[in-house]
Write an enzyme that holds these catalytic residues in place. Structure first.
Site: not given
Length: 130
Positions: A124-125
């Site tokens: 998850i960015e």
């Protein structure tokens, strides 16, 4: 032909841990709705004008991806707050940052990002425009 993303589907091995991460840590809203084939009660995480529908491994809804597996997603979200506040929220939640802040290239230009792993190890960015 395509304007925007409406929703995507995330497959989890641990529904409770997944719900905790996306609601408590990322601040998304949990929604319950009826859908699928056959129609059943389902859950989704809402944010902005999009949502993430939730499938639990072994209890997926039809139609589904060819190989729905936990941990196969690599997602980038643009935050509604400065990245410094994102980092602070992650620290308060005791959620480790895997990488960042680092500069990256987003869909509309340069972004500054931190990376975390959700409970299923999806990457998850979380980003802000740079």
């Amino acid at each position: 032909m395509i304007d925007h993303l409406d929703h995507l589907v995330l497959t989890t091995a641990d529904e409770a841990a997944c719900v905790d991460f996306y609601t408590r840590v990322l601040g998304m809203r949990l929604e319950t709705f009826v859908g699928g084939t056959p129609p059943v009660e389902r859950r989704a995480f809402k944010f902005g004008q999009q949502k993430i529908n939730l499938h639990v491994k072994g209890r997926e809804f039809e139609p589904k991806a060819h190989l729905p597996v936990p941990g196969a997603l690599d997602l980038c979200f643009i935050a509604t707050v400065p990245l410094a506040q994102v980092v602070e929220r992650l620290q308060v939640a005791h959620w480790p940052i895997a990488l960042g802040p680092v500069l990256r290239t987003g869909a509309t230009g340069p972004i500054r990002s931190v990376y975390v792993r959700d409970p299923d190890l999806n990457l998850i960015e979380i980003s802000e425009p740079a």
